[in-house]
Design a protein around this motif. Structure first.
Motif, PDB file in Angstrom:
ATOM      1  N   VAL A   1      -6.777   4.315  -4.173  1.00  0.00           N
ATOM      2  CA  VAL A   1      -7.102   4.891  -2.869  1.00  0.00           C
ATOM      3  C   VAL A   1      -7.430   6.365  -3.047  1.00  0.00           C
ATOM      4  CG1 VAL A   1      -6.250   5.423  -0.555  1.00  0.00           C
ATOM      5  CG2 VAL A   1      -5.593   3.270  -1.657  1.00  0.00           C
TER       6      VAL A   1
ATOM      7  N   ASP B   1     -10.816  -4.261   3.901  1.00  0.00           N
ATOM      8  CA  ASP B   1      -9.639  -5.134   3.896  1.00  0.00           C
ATOM      9  C   ASP B   1      -9.433  -5.768   5.266  1.00  0.00           C
ATOM     10  OD1 ASP B   1      -9.084  -4.546   1.233  1.00  0.00           O
ATOM     11  OD2 ASP B   1      -7.920  -2.769   1.771  1.00  0.00           O
TER      12      ASP B   1
ATOM     13  N   LEU C   1      -5.065   0.346   6.246  1.00  0.00           N
ATOM     14  CA  LEU C   1      -6.062  -0.385   5.474  1.00  0.00           C
ATOM     15  C   LEU C   1      -7.473   0.089   5.787  1.00  0.00           C
ATOM     16  CD1 LEU C   1      -4.523  -3.907   6.048  1.00  0.00           C
ATOM     17  CD2 LEU C   1      -4.590  -2.714   3.846  1.00  0.00           C
TER      18      LEU C   1
ATOM     19  N   ARG D   1      -3.588   0.376  -3.495  1.00  0.00           N
ATOM     20  CA  ARG D   1      -3.452  -0.835  -2.702  1.00  0.00           C
ATOM     21  C   ARG D   1      -3.263  -2.004  -3.663  1.00  0.00           C
ATOM     22  NH1 ARG D   1      -8.628   0.057  -1.464  1.00  0.00           N
ATOM     23  NH2 ARG D   1      -9.081  -2.152  -1.131  1.00  0.00           N
TER      24      ARG D   1
ATOM     25  N   SER E   1      -1.819  -4.333   8.788  1.00  0.00           N
ATOM     26  CA  SER E   1      -0.559  -3.639   8.454  1.00  0.00           C
ATOM     27  C   SER E   1       0.121  -3.070   9.693  1.00  0.00           C
ATOM     28  CB  SER E   1      -0.832  -2.507   7.449  1.00  0.00           C
ATOM     29  OG  SER E   1      -1.672  -1.516   8.034  1.00  0.00           O
TER      30      SER E   1
ATOM     31  N   ILE F   1       0.855  -1.189   0.000  1.00  0.00           N
ATOM     32  CA  ILE F   1       0.000   0.000   0.000  1.00  0.00           C
ATOM     33  C   ILE F   1       0.885   1.230   0.000  1.00  0.00           C
ATOM     34  CG2 ILE F   1      -1.810   1.264   1.226  1.00  0.00           C
ATOM     35  CD1 ILE F   1      -1.234  -2.275   2.235  1.00  0.00           C
TER      36      ILE F   1
END
Length: 226
Positions: free
Chosen positions: A71, A162, A158, A58, A169, A49
């Motif tokens: 995004v 997701d 995220l 992403r 992350s 990302i």
């Protein structure tokens, strides 16, 4: 103002242009933060990302190939305020914009000052003010994004969709190149201010030399000419 002093002032023109270039690049590039992503209970899934102040991407792979998702940073802030702070984002964006604008003013002022032999101090004052304002604006941007990263982005970059799909992350994010463009811009501001300080001191020295009374040798030389 001597030719040498004007040359030093003109050197700040290139610095100001570099500041504008760096900050425009910071605004338009999509790499203020970058992160990998992983899925719980999956060793084959991978994710990457990155995004800037407005857009990003992403890239997610659930072992069936990479899928790209765009995004929209403003949409993320509006829909999921737990991912990013709007006010810290605004402070970052305004800081970069004002820094670039002040840099442009400094570039124009440096050309005007270096091309004129006038001893008026108004233009040099504008040069100092524009560089200081650019530096302060970049500090605002730097601090706001650093707080954004520490408080939000290092924990998660995220969206909820997701995360519900078992992606995470946490601890995987780092500051991207776009952020460091601002750091580089601030360094150039410092160099500009140092050059302007040297130019002002040289100009004062030149004025004092012009106001000094002639020495005995100069007086005798003038008498001999007569």
């Amino acid at each position: 103002m001597s030719l040498k002093t004007r040359g030093i002032v003109f050197a700040t023109f290139f610095g100001s242009c570099l500041i504008v270039g760096l900050l425009v690049a910071a605004l338009t590039t999509d790499n203020w933060v970058q992160s990998s992503a992983k899925r719980f209970n999956s060793t084959e899934s991978q994710g990457r990302i990155h995004f800037g102040l407005f857009n990003g991407q992403r890239h997610l792979n659930v072992a069936f190939g990479w899928r790209r998702h765009d995004v929209n940073v403003l949409a993320v802030i509006q829909d999921e305020p737990d991912v990013m702070s709007y006010w810290l984002w605004l402070g970052t964006t305004v800081g970069v914009g004002l820094g670039a604008l002040s840099g442009a003013v400094g570039a124009i002022a440096s050309v005007l000052k270096s091309s004129s032999a006038s001893k008026k101090s108004g233009t040099i004052l504008v040069l100092f003010i524009s560089n200081v304002l650019s530096g302060l604006s970049q500090i605002l941007s730097f601090v706001c994004w650093l707080l954004q990263f520490v408080q939000y982005l290092r924990h998660n970059v995220l969206i909820e969709e997701d995360r519900k799909n078992n992606w995470y992350s946490t601890g995987l994010a780092t500051l991207g190149a776009s952020f460091y463009f601002v750091v580089a811009g601030f360094v150039v501001v410092i160099i500009n201010i140092v050059l302007l300080t040297v130019a002002v001191k040289m100009e004062k020295r030149e004025r004092n030399q012009m106001l000094e009374p002639p020495t005995d040798e100069k007086t005798q030389g003038a008498i001999m000419l007569y």
